[in-house]
Design an enzyme around this catalytic site. Structure first.
Site, PDB file in Angstrom:
ATOM      1  CD  GLU A  24      -2.853  -1.078   2.350  1.00 21.94           C
ATOM      2  OE1 GLU A  24      -4.056  -0.584   2.192  1.00 21.94           O
ATOM      3  OE2 GLU A  24      -2.352  -1.389   3.545  1.00 21.94           O
ATOM      4  CE  LYS A 101      -6.292   1.452   2.631  1.00 26.19           C
ATOM      5  NZ  LYS A 101      -5.581   1.269   3.599  1.00 26.19           N
TER       6      LYS A 101
END
Length: 131
Positions: A24, A101
């Site tokens: 990420e 997200k």
């Protein structure tokens, strides 16, 4: 303390590198931010002058800089940083921040993951924020 007036900014989408996983941080992803500011808007309405209100374009740029800036593990932390940024303007008495997200690393089909925080000038630790 309740305020009848609000400014909303929804769907601000910014690329960031937040998350607990190395990929990420390395690859990054888009985050979408929704803000709701609580403040008195009567002076701005009377004067018709942008200087008497929160300039939402400038606020959007500040929030985008937070999202694109220093990575954090949790979107809870990111939401808190955005709330603090919004409260830097002393006219803002309260803020609701939602961090979406939608590309979270979940191996199942889902539409979105979001965290929402509500902060006011009376939130412990935020009383001394100044412009």
């Amino acid at each position: 303390m309740d305020f009848l007036d609000e400014i909303s900014l929804t769907g601000l989408t910014v690329f960031g590198r937040h998350g607990v996983y190395d990929h990420e941080r390395a690859d990054g992803q888009e985050f979408t931010i929704d803000l709701r500011l609580r403040l008195a808007l009567d002076q701005a309405a009377a004067s018709d002058d942008v200087r008497d209100t929160v300039h939402y374009g400038e606020l959007a740029e500040k929030v985008a800089a937070v999202v694109a800036g220093e990575p954090v593990n949790l979107i809870e932390t990111l939401a808190e940083r955005i709330a603090v940024t919004a409260l830097e303007d002393l006219r803002v008495q309260g803020v609701t921040v939602t961090v979406h997200k939608p590309h979270a690393p979940i191996p199942l089909t889902f539409t979105d993951v979001a965290v929402t925080v509500h902060r006011t000038r009376t939130t412990p630790g935020l009383e001394d924020i100044t412009a």
